[in-house]
Design an enzyme around this catalytic site. Structure first.
Site, PDB file in Angstrom:
ATOM      1  N   SER A   1       4.436   2.890   7.731  1.00  0.00           N
ATOM      2  CA  SER A   1       4.133   1.699   6.938  1.00  0.00           C
ATOM      3  C   SER A   1       5.329   1.273   6.103  1.00  0.00           C
ATOM      4  CB  SER A   1       2.951   1.980   6.000  1.00  0.00           C
ATOM      5  OG  SER A   1       1.753   2.079   6.723  1.00  0.00           O
TER       6      SER A   1
ATOM      7  N   HIS B   1       0.808  -1.222   0.000  1.00  0.00           N
ATOM      8  CA  HIS B   1       0.000   0.000   0.000  1.00  0.00           C
ATOM      9  C   HIS B   1       0.844   1.275   0.000  1.00  0.00           C
ATOM     10  CE1 HIS B   1       0.274  -0.109   4.540  1.00  0.00           C
ATOM     11  NE2 HIS B   1       0.309   1.191   4.368  1.00  0.00           N
TER      12      HIS B   1
ATOM     13  N   ASP C   1       0.201  -7.594   1.517  1.00  0.00           N
ATOM     14  CA  ASP C   1       0.660  -6.210   1.684  1.00  0.00           C
ATOM     15  C   ASP C   1       2.180  -6.108   1.706  1.00  0.00           C
ATOM     16  OD1 ASP C   1       0.158  -3.496   1.775  1.00  0.00           O
ATOM     17  OD2 ASP C   1       0.044  -3.420   3.961  1.00  0.00           O
TER      18      ASP C   1
END
Length: 351
Positions: free
Chosen positions: A206, A92, A125
């Site tokens: 992230s 992402h 992910d």
């Protein structure tokens, strides 16, 4: 709000300074400002196992990723796994630039380089990018995630809110926490078997590493729980989730070797059992591991090996924590039946 705080602080300081000066005119009271500062800290290595030592080891291998796509831009983190520029991050983080966008990797030593996507897996992910025309990078040391303990100390490193090289610390709060990589908008296809931590993780963290106190990467910071996310930008409330490094390492290896990831599957579709007992089987794929084990629609799976299954996401997460070819034992219902299944694999299609 920041400007107001500074003004209040400045005003209070000025008033306080005036009162102290006035009172000292006829007083010999002790004053901290008259005491010389202490000697500088000795330039010696930090104690082994300290947060300071972990930060010194890990920071040089952590990367800030600046991403621009056709309709979106953002920033995230990653960590170096090869001297010549391979970087692991979240899907992402780089997804917006996967089709004709631009990714810039900014390293802790001040260098930067254009990066290209090697491959990505939206279901786990995980993504791998390659920094171009750069070398002699500091490589992160990978640990393992199958021997973690709740309560052990961890450190998270990344670029929250564009603040590169930020270090936070905490503990492992829980293990085997089923988490959807897309948050509330994620589907069952993105369920992760996550590590939960209270180390502060915010937007921009992230893709960065979660490490143990030996400075070994044990997870990839991926998501946070933020009850106020609907009213503004999400922030840490002490509930963050990381992809276990064993799973991420397997996916990264597949991406680097073939350009594509393989998802571990049982060969059934499931939903939550209405009575809350476990994962209710809806359909069984012919010739799959589930079919060969004798699973049938209507079966309620309540355990996988020694792990309790309390719903559909728990089963999906438990299956994906394994590799294709692994054999698992499934308990049906309250133990009326036990079967052994061999897990399969299917290539992940990326749109």
């Amino acid at each position: 709000m920041t400007a107001l705080a500074l003004l209040v602080g400045g005003g209070a300081g000025a008033a306080g300074g005036y009162l102290v000066a006035e009172s000292q005119a006829g007083s010999s009271s002790a004053n901290a400002l008259n005491v010389p500062p202490p000697a500088k800290q000795a330039n010696t290595p930090a104690p082994s196992g300290s947060i300071e030592a972990v930060a010194a080891k890990v920071l040089p291998s952590v990367v800030q990723l600046q991403v621009r796509g056709r309709n979106a831009a953002g920033e995230g983190s990653g960590f170096v796994i090869s001297e010549d520029g391979l970087i692991v991050t979240n899907n992402h983080v780089i997804e917006a630039a996967a089709e004709g966008g631009r990714i810039t990797a900014v390293f802790q030593d001040g260098r930067s380089a254009r990066a290209t996507v090697v491959g990505r897996d939206p279901t786990s992910d995980v993504a791998v990018v390659k920094a171009q025309d750069i070398g002699d990078l500091v490589v992160a040391e990978l640990g393992r995630s199958d021997d973690l303990r709740v309560g052990q100390s961890v450190v998270a490193v990344g670029s929250p809110f564009e603040l590169a090289g930020t270090v936070t610390s905490g503990i492992i709060s829980a293990l085997q926490r089923p988490t959807r990589a897309g948050g509330e908008d994620g589907s069952q296809a993105t369920v992760l078997d996550a590590i939960q931590t209270d180390a502060a993780i915010n937007p921009g963290n992230s893709g960065g590493p979660l490490v143990n106190m030996q400075g070994q990467v044990i997870g990839i910071n991926s998501a946070i729980y933020s009850p106020g996310a609907g009213s503004g930008e999400a922030g840490s409330v002490g509930i963050g989730f990381a992809i276990p490094i064993n799973q991420a390492r397997r996916t990264a290896d597949q991406i680097i070797d073939t350009g594509q990831a393989t998802q571990t599957v049982l060969g059934v579709t499931v939903r939550d059992d209405p009575d809350g007992l476990g994962a209710l089987v809806n359909e069984v794929v012919p010739d799959s591991g589930g079919a060969k084990a004798g699973l049938a629609p209507g079966d309620v799976i309540t355990r996988l090996n020694d792990r309790r299954i309390d719903g559909a996401d728990a089963l999906v997460a438990a299956v994906r924590a394994h590799a294709p070819g692994d054999k698992v034992t499934l308990v049906i219902g309250d133990g009326e039946r036990t079967v052994e299944a061999t897990l399969g694999g299917q290539p992940v299609e990326v749109n």
